[in-house]
Design a protein around this motif. Sequence first.
Motif, short mmCIF file in Angstrom:
data_model
loop_
_atom_site.label_atom_id
_atom_site.label_comp_id
_atom_site.label_asym_id
_atom_site.label_seq_id
_atom_site.Cartn_x
_atom_site.Cartn_y
_atom_site.Cartn_z
N PRO A 244 0.82 -1.22 0.00
CA PRO A 244 0.00 0.00 0.00
C PRO A 244 0.85 1.26 0.00
O PRO A 244 1.85 1.37 0.71
N ASP A 305 -8.41 0.93 -1.12
CA ASP A 305 -8.66 0.27 0.16
C ASP A 305 -7.73 -0.93 0.32
O ASP A 305 -7.83 -1.91 -0.43
N PRO A 306 -6.81 -0.91 1.28
CA PRO A 306 -5.82 -1.98 1.38
C PRO A 306 -6.33 -3.25 2.05
O PRO A 306 -5.58 -4.23 2.17
N THR A 307 -7.59 -3.26 2.48
CA THR A 307 -8.09 -4.45 3.17
C THR A 307 -8.61 -5.49 2.20
O THR A 307 -9.06 -6.56 2.63
N ARG A 308 -8.60 -5.22 0.92
CA ARG A 308 -9.11 -6.15 -0.08
C ARG A 308 -8.17 -6.22 -1.27
O ARG A 308 -7.24 -5.42 -1.41
N ASN A 309 -8.41 -7.20 -2.14
CA ASN A 309 -7.66 -7.35 -3.38
C ASN A 309 -8.52 -6.89 -4.56
O ASN A 309 -9.74 -6.73 -4.43
N TYR A 333 -3.12 -6.61 -2.33
CA TYR A 333 -2.59 -5.64 -1.38
C TYR A 333 -1.98 -6.37 -0.19
O TYR A 333 -2.68 -7.08 0.54
N ASN A 336 -2.62 -8.92 2.61
CA ASN A 336 -3.74 -9.82 2.34
C ASN A 336 -3.22 -11.14 1.77
O ASN A 336 -2.19 -11.19 1.09
N ARG A 340 -6.79 -14.76 -1.76
CA ARG A 340 -8.10 -14.19 -1.46
C ARG A 340 -8.64 -13.51 -2.71
O ARG A 340 -8.04 -12.59 -3.25
#
Length: 585
Positions: A244, A305-309, A333, A336, A340
Amino acid sequence: MIFSNMVLIPKCKSRVILFLWLLGIIALLNGSAVEARIRRYKWEVKYEYKSPDCLKKLVITINGGTPGPTITALQNDTIIVELTNGLLTENVAIHWHGIRQIGTPWFDGTEGVTQCPILPGTTFKYQFVVDRAGTYLYHAHYGMQREAGLYGSIIVGLPDGKSEPFTYDYDRNIILNDWYHKSTYEQAAGLSAIPFQWVGEPQSLLIHGRGKFNCSTLTTPSLDAGICNATNPDCEAFRLIAVPGKTYRLRISSLTALSALSFQIEGHNMTVVEADGHYVEPFVVQNLFLYSGETYSVLVKADQDPTRNYWITSNIVGRSAPNTPPGLGVFVYYPNHPRRSPPTTPPPPPLWNNTDPRLAQSHAIKARQGYIHTPPSRSDRVIVFLNTQNTINGNVRWSVNNVSFALPHTPYLIALKENLTHVFDQNPPPDGYDFQNYDIRIVQENRNATSSNGVYRLNFNSTVDIILQNANSMSNDTSETHPWHLHGHDFWVLGYGEGKFDMFNDPKKYNLVNPIMKNTVPVHPYGWTALRFRADNPGAWAFHCHIESHFYMGMGVVFAEGIDKVGKLPSSVMGCGETQGLYRP
């Protein structure tokens, strides 16, 4: 004894130290203390069973892999590739796509033009200098072998101490491709058959050698129950791991056999900064359109958003291919999990038949300020190439100015250098077509063409304009996109237009201020593309449509220039046609 830095040193040793010290000072004054390097590669080419899109088939590998090894070098390095042909029953040759081969035209790797093919069981040494930094390719140039998996990348960096006009944190390389399940032999046999059997649309799209064919769609049961296996690690989705906040230089290339492509990373903008080894005045895209043989560098910042790919996708444009699934990869990211999946469906592709955004991208590609190579203000010769589909004795062919290209048995470079005038047609092909009467938007009543292996002889150091003119094929309301690639040169892209080229008015619209230089360029449906280049590289050079089946069917020409300035040919490029018996490994 003499004094050196207040230390007593024997006179002979002090002279050596002084000499080395002076060499270092000279190198620093010249701006670099590092000389160009020699980079050596040993490759074996052979057939192996692989499953790039989950369906197992024979592919051509280099040292067991496809894509092959990436060649990495710095500007002005010498590349030596010792290539052993392990195909057993098949010849081979490799072209170094985008490398101009200045002083080494015999190592361009174009079978039938610059060399005889490499025979099974033999080893051939390619040796050449990479004279310019940028993103380039290599691939087979014998028959239709490229689409069997024989391809890879060449990444050339700037010498130490020099910098590029943009910054990034990480450098990554992605080759896009389309993929067929039929062998190249089956396809070639169909293209040469009467009645004609077209290759059709590809079964899959690959992102750096990986795709996903739907095994449930196989129409015939296989004797091998495992021939299509969706869990095969060979076809796991391509994944690019991003930190990120960091900026990535993605070197994106296309080596498709047929398809024009769009490429996108879900939710991310891409800033185009390089095309075919030349810096581009930066512009932002969400979809990058690529044609076979093109290379681009884009800058992508991991700022979502770094919480998802996120999905990476490639899709076919310019052709209707409803049964070809998109190429899918994942922009991961960190930290993760790489496996995923993104929580969304892949983004929708551009409309396949909407040429407006593709033409807009072509117009947007200009040379970057500070890196403009100004073209000559006028040309010495203008050649117009009308791209048409024709028939010759019942065979369907592609033609240029109603002439379909055929390779001779003795490579052009050898024949021209040794003055073997009897091995190819000495009559020059035409410089144009019937501009006044030819309607580019209809199927022609007379679809017959002729075949020739004649060459265009260019005056050395002359400036040549090429106008690529597209037209209707032999199907109603169909004009295909053709990516044209020039060996041995870069050219200035002076302009694009729709409809028939107007030789009186359209040249007034040429961009002579900041045109981009490239080695591969599309001519859009029912349109024209204008190029200019200097015939300043002694040799024989192919110029052809980079679609495998189209070149196989005759869509190409050869330019000859400065042959008297070509050095002594190595005997290793000989051994076929009139040169049988002259081969020396």
